[in-house]
Motif scaffolding. Structure first.
Motif, PDB file in Angstrom:
ATOM      1  N   GLY B 219       0.520  -0.964   0.116  1.00 33.69           N
ATOM      2  CA  GLY B 219      -0.219   0.158   0.455  1.00 33.69           C
ATOM      3  C   GLY B 219       0.873   0.956   0.096  1.00 33.69           C
ATOM      4  N   ARG B 222       2.466   2.200  -3.397  1.00 35.24           N
ATOM      5  CA  ARG B 222       1.393   2.577  -4.659  1.00 35.24           C
ATOM      6  C   ARG B 222       1.156   4.000  -4.297  1.00 35.24           C
ATOM      7  NH1 ARG B 222      -3.969  -0.364  -4.455  1.00 35.24           N
ATOM      8  NH2 ARG B 222      -4.807  -0.146  -6.624  1.00 35.24           N
ATOM      9  N   GLU B 223       1.226   4.281  -3.252  1.00 36.56           N
ATOM     10  CA  GLU B 223       0.869   5.523  -2.859  1.00 36.56           C
ATOM     11  C   GLU B 223       2.046   7.059  -2.966  1.00 36.56           C
ATOM     12  OE1 GLU B 223       0.041   6.324   1.740  1.00 36.56           O
ATOM     13  OE2 GLU B 223      -1.801   4.824   1.982  1.00 36.56           O
ATOM     14  N   SER B 452      -5.683  -4.723   9.091  1.00 34.47           N
ATOM     15  CA  SER B 452      -4.883  -5.820   7.942  1.00 34.47           C
ATOM     16  C   SER B 452      -6.565  -6.671   7.100  1.00 34.47           C
ATOM     17  CB  SER B 452      -4.116  -6.538   8.530  1.00 34.47           C
ATOM     18  OG  SER B 452      -3.378  -6.964   7.727  1.00 34.47           O
ATOM     19  N   THR B 468      -4.505 -11.551   0.242  1.00 40.41           N
ATOM     20  CA  THR B 468      -4.371 -10.250   0.018  1.00 40.41           C
ATOM     21  C   THR B 468      -2.689 -10.094  -0.169  1.00 40.41           C
ATOM     22  OG1 THR B 468      -4.065  -9.338   3.270  1.00 40.41           O
ATOM     23  CG2 THR B 468      -3.427 -11.702   2.591  1.00 40.41           C
ATOM     24  N   ASP B 469      -3.238  -8.422   0.381  1.00 40.73           N
ATOM     25  CA  ASP B 469      -1.535  -7.530  -0.378  1.00 40.73           C
ATOM     26  C   ASP B 469      -0.149  -7.802   0.770  1.00 40.73           C
ATOM     27  OD1 ASP B 469      -1.462  -5.214   2.088  1.00 40.73           O
ATOM     28  OD2 ASP B 469      -2.158  -4.277   0.228  1.00 40.73           O
ATOM     29  N   SER B 503      -1.524  -5.819  -5.257  1.00 41.04           N
ATOM     30  CA  SER B 503      -2.484  -4.463  -5.075  1.00 41.04           C
ATOM     31  C   SER B 503      -3.599  -4.859  -5.439  1.00 41.04           C
ATOM     32  CB  SER B 503      -1.682  -3.055  -5.630  1.00 41.04           C
ATOM     33  OG  SER B 503      -1.128  -3.088  -6.349  1.00 41.04           O
ATOM     34  N   ALA B 507      -5.898  -4.806   0.989  1.00 41.28           N
ATOM     35  CA  ALA B 507      -4.759  -4.237   2.187  1.00 41.28           C
ATOM     36  C   ALA B 507      -4.575  -4.830   3.054  1.00 41.28           C
ATOM     37  CB  ALA B 507      -4.900  -2.704   1.724  1.00 41.28           C
ATOM     38  N   SER B 508      -3.483  -4.880   3.535  1.00 39.83           N
ATOM     39  CA  SER B 508      -2.665  -5.748   5.042  1.00 39.83           C
ATOM     40  C   SER B 508      -2.023  -4.754   5.650  1.00 39.83           C
ATOM     41  CB  SER B 508      -2.376  -6.857   3.632  1.00 39.83           C
ATOM     42  OG  SER B 508      -0.500  -6.688   3.749  1.00 39.83           O
ATOM     43  N   SER B 520      -1.601  -9.568  10.224  1.00 38.91           N
ATOM     44  CA  SER B 520      -2.099 -10.140   9.128  1.00 38.91           C
ATOM     45  C   SER B 520      -3.243 -11.633   9.551  1.00 38.91           C
ATOM     46  CB  SER B 520      -1.016 -10.051   7.884  1.00 38.91           C
ATOM     47  OG  SER B 520       0.383 -11.424   8.448  1.00 38.91           O
TER      48      SER B 520
END
Lengths: 205, 737
Positions: B219, B222-223, B452, B468-469, B503, B507-508, B520
């Protein structure tokens, strides 16, 4: 646990078949005229590959980028870490420190040639049992080194830790630790790696 | 699922699969070389081109011009991007430096160009033909020299704490204390030195970007990428199913991913970039070196009455402090304390998180100080720590620890290690040429709870798919998530298929701060509860009293195969864990006692670690195999911190000289003995439904001091400036020979 969970396809199991496939062509045919290339014939894990390579290509990059045998890892590209350890004609080397062009007709054994997930080499199985790895990135190099050092000891090749050079060499803890010290594991699985190798030594004795 | 009250009895407590010593489910892929790391994903997209990063060769200043003509003329070169081509990209959300763009140089080996070529060899060769003209500026590279200008700074991770954290009246208590200690300690800059370099393959399609990378936090990557590239994060996909080590280095998006994305955009080709090893140390982040001062005051019978811990480190402007005083808040009960951080400005590569940030550095100092104080008091170091245990947050006595069994760690370790045989007089035990010593340290690391999410699907054939990521950086996430799903759904482990590190999945927590395992699995627990409800509804059971075991769902005298529920189509459970204020009402921590035996060569002063033991109190252990590996890995890194690791600053040119794995020495096989780990079994019902806590960073905390204390016990020479190397010993040893 008798059955292992399956990982997703994206983390797949494709490389076993790659070893049988013809080598992918050099990625830059248009530029061959202006860069020295050489033809090299490698025998990797029993399969012969005829490659035409930029002469600057390391054995490591030939394996990873041209043959897509990515089990051999690039940790430093400088001979410091040991992640790229392979066996060439039975002797372990750092594949990053050797040009592919120097290995024409050589017999190369990589981690993929030792065993597969369904048919593990005893050393691979021992690593799995002893949790002798965490992230797994140094692991192929550790396993190739572990297989090679037992052969070195068998052949009586001395190390810094060897005491009496005339006596029959023993696979002692200090011998094993010394010989494995070119393979760095930052996750710090050394204690477990030593246990895995010791198990194989014990089983073979 | 909201987790707001302590967990009651739940299906995890069956411990049929969770808590069992299951070998790593991803192990067969890893031991055969079939686990594919970022740079190796040949199969994901065709026609990949190669990128090579050029790093700046000054530490501070500006670039006047970059001449790329020769590089561009090289065969196979597709594009040369330079930092002058664009404005600086904004820093990532949790970072200080901007990774690329603009003329300003903030640190040595800052990325200033990317060559994209048909082959790796071509890109590398062309990069060496780029000519760069710099204008250098004065830089600040010496922490000691900048100390006088350092400013007090708040602990980023404890925003509630004041800048100077005072409880009681330290000055008065210290002045009155019959026994006092006032010493300074130093820890060097350290590098994560993970085995897999930062690496990314990037490809664009229809305005959307996919990166196959090596990321601890899907996450966050990616952000950051969206932020830096001005994209909607929904238009970015990040995949990272296998990560070759992180230790904090891969928490944040790094330049490999940014430049792979920019290079791909510029060439219209997928581009793969790995950060060359000699660039990683100066281009990446470091654990900031510290200068610490500790003052302890105690009664003659060994009760701490005053504790002061101050720490200084350097960072780039806008950077944060290494929170070395963090463990001192909660490790010992003291009525009067004074804790403070100071930050100096240094123009060195960014200081940021490395395994157990704060605690690792702080305990390296605090736990030597405790050893020194025990000696002053004539008390055994184990007993001194036991006398100063606390069951409540010393600053808020109304806030108890959720679980705290440090005393049992200390006593169990002392017993198992043969601590009673330690000679308290240093330099008194010999084994041939070896001086032999025993040392110990206590350890504390916080337990961090964070949301998570996960999804689990019951397939038509009765198998389960977990999505799950969450990432597995070697920690064992694949394995403990499989165990969690199997336990919750009453299925064999082999029926669980895992898809992580993408992704596209829920989101974990991601992997960092030793929060990954507990959070998680708790997120997956929540998803499994949802799936159990869906299964029960489909089968006409009441979810409350349906039991899931051995592939069957049972309620009363009715029993149905689990797979039956999905015969008309897959059933999905998707949920996450969210936390209330249990971590505010209770101090949640993990605790350990470390014991070390060393031999010190009486002639050369070479230190050899002979034995190591850790006793850990870290909640429920989800898998004793993978948890033990986390701890021995921490112990190994702790030996490195104690005896060899340190980045050498070139104070003239402002960079770390030992910028590869030859110069930055980390432990190797020959340095590490057999290691023992004992886990105490205290599930923590305030932590999560899993009743687990973190453990991966606890294994490192305190180890360095335990080694240093053992060296002191062996030799009588106290080194307070890490690493404890031969030269520092020899400076004192001749007079003591």
């Amino acid at each position: 646990m008798s059955e292992s969970p399956k990982l997703s396809a994206s983390s797949g199991l494709a490389s076993a078949s790659i070893a049988e496939a013809p080598a992918p062509t050099s990625p830059h045919p248009s530029s061959r005229s202006s860069i020295p290339h050489s033809s090299v014939s490698l025998r990797v894990n029993g399969t012969r590959y005829a490659l035409t390579l930029d002469t600057r290509t390391s054995l490591l990059d030939a394996l990873r980028e041209h043959l897509h045998l990515t089990g051999t890892k690039k940790g430093c590209d400088h001979g410091h870490c040991g992640a790229c350890t392979v066996l060439v004609n039975g002797t372990r080397i750092n594949a990053c420190l050797s040009l592919a062009a120097m290995h024409d007709a050589d017999e190369i054994l990589t981690i993929e040639g030792l065993g597969t997930p369904d048919d593990l080499h005893p050393m691979q199985a021992a690593f799995l049992r002893h949790d002798a790895f965490q992230c797994g990135y140094c692991t192929p190099g550790q396993i190739c080194s572990a297989v090679a050092i037992l052969d070195e000891i068998e052949r009586g090749v001395p190390s810094h830790a060897t005491g009496d050079l005339t006596a029959r060499m023993e696979a002692s803890h200090s011998e094993l630790r010394e010989r494995m010290s070119g393979n760095i594991c930052r996750c710090g699985a050394y204690s477990n790696i030593q246990a895995a190798i010791a198990e194989i030594v014990g089983g073979a004795a | 699922m909201q987790f707001t009250t302590p967990a009651g009895r739940n299906p995890i407590d069956q411990l049929k699969v969770v808590g069992k010593p299951v070998t790593r489910v991803d192990g067969p892929l890893k031991v055969t070389g079939n686990a594919r790391y970022a740079y190796e994903r040949h199969e994901v997209v065709p026609n990949q081109a190669y990128g090579w990063i050029l790093g700046a060769t000054i530490a501070k200043g500006r670039i006047i011009q970059i001449d790329t003509a020769a590089a561009e003329a090289e065969p196979g070169v597709l594009k040369v991007l330079t930092t002058l081509d664009r404005d600086p990209v904004p820093p990532g959300f949790r970072a200080t430096v901007h990774l690329f763009g603009g003329a300003e140089i903030q640190h040595y080996h800052q990325a200033i160009a990317l060559v994209v070529a048909e082959s790796f060899e071509q890109a590398r060769a062309a990069a060496h033909l780029i000519a760069v003209e710099y204008e250098t500026a004065h830089g600040r590279f010496d922490l000691a020299a900048e100390a006088s200008g350092a400013k007090p700074i708040a602990d980023r991770d404890s925003p509630d704490s004041p800048i100077v954290d005072r409880v009681g009246d330290f000055d008065a208590a210290f002045a009155e204390a019959p026994v006092t200690l006032d010493e300074s300690y130093a820890t060097p800059d350290q590098s994560h030195a993970m085995m897999e370099p930062h690496a990314t393959i990037a490809a664009w399609a229809d305005g959307t970007l996919t990166v196959w990378t090596s990321a601890q936090m899907i996450g966050w990557h990616r952000e950051d990428l969206a932020h830096m590239l001005g994209l909607d994060k929904e238009d970015i996909r990040v995949e990272s199913p296998f990560i070759g080590g992180g230790f904090g280095s891969k928490l944040l998006l790094r330049v490999d991913a940014l430049l792979a994305a920019l290079g791909s955009k510029a060439t219209g080709r997928p581009v793969k970039v790995a950060l060359q090893r000699p660039l990683i140390i100066n281009n990446g982040t470091r654990r900031a070196g510290t200068m610490q001062r500790i003052r302890l005051g105690a009664t003659r019978d060994g009760r701490l009455t005053a504790i002061s811990h101050h720490s200084l480190n350097g960072n780039l402007p806008g950077g944060f402090a290494e929170a070395a005083v963090a463990p001192t808040r909660l490790l010992y009960g003291t009525p009067n304390r004074d804790l403070a951080l100071k930050l100096a400005i240094l123009d060195l590569p960014e200081g940021n998180d490395m395994r157990a940030p704060g605690e690792a550095s702080g305990l390296m100092a605090l736990e030597i100080a405790m050893d020194e104080m025990a000696e002053k008091l004539g008390l055994d170091p184990v007993e001194f720590r036991i006398r100063n245990d606390t069951q409540v947050d010393p600053a808020k006595p109304e806030r108890p620890f959720s679980e705290r069994h440090l005393i049992e760690c200390l006593r169990t370790g002392a017993e198992r290690f043969g601590w009673s045989r330690r000679n308290p007089s240093p330099g008194a035990v010999r084994d041939g040429k070896w001086l032999v010593g025993l040392g110990m340290a206590a350890a504390y690391r916080g337990n961090l709870v964070t949301p998570s999410k996960a999804r689990i699907r019951l397939e038509r054939d009765g198998r389960l798919t977990v999505e799950t990521d969450m990432t597995d950086i070697g920690t064992g996430s694949y394995t403990i998530l499989a165990q969690t799903a199997a336990e919750m759904m009453g299925c064999p482990l082999g029926s669980v298929k895992l898809a992580l590190g993408d992704s596209a999945y829920p989101a974990s927590s991601g992997s960092g701060g030793q929060w990954g395992a507990n959070n998680s699995t708790a997120g997956l627990y929540a998803a499994c509860v949802k799936l159990r409800e869906a299964v029960a509804a489909r089968l006409g059971f009441n979810a409350e009293d349906a039991a899931f075991a051995d592939g069957m769902v049972t309620s009363g005298n009715r029993s149905v195969p689990l797979a039956e529920a999905a015969k008309d189509g897959p059933l999905t459970g998707e949920d996450g864990i969210e936390y209330g204020d249990l971590d505010k009402r209770y101090a949640q921590g993990t605790f350990a006692a470390h014991f070390v035996e060393v031999g010190v060569d009486s002639f050369t002063r070479e230190v050899r670690v002979r034995r190591m033991l850790a006793v850990c109190d870290a909640g429920r252990v989800l898998n004793p195999i993978t948890a033990r590996s986390q701890v021995i890995g921490g112990m190994t890194m702790g030996v490195g911190a104690a005896l060899m690791e340190g980045l050498a600053v070139d104070r003239r040119f402002g960079y770390f000289v030992n910028n590869d794995l030859g110069g930055y020495e980390v432990p190797v096989h020959a340095d590490i003995p057999h290691q023992e780990v004992i886990f105490l079994d205290y599930p923590d019902d305030k932590s999560s439904p899993m009743k687990a806590k973190g453990i991966g960073e606890l294994g490192l905390c305190g180890v360095g001091a335990a080694v240093a204390n053992a060296v002191y016990n062996a030799t009588g020479i106290r080194v307070r400036d890490y690493p404890v190397t031969v030269d520092k010993h020899l400076a004192e040893a001749p007079q003591r020979a």
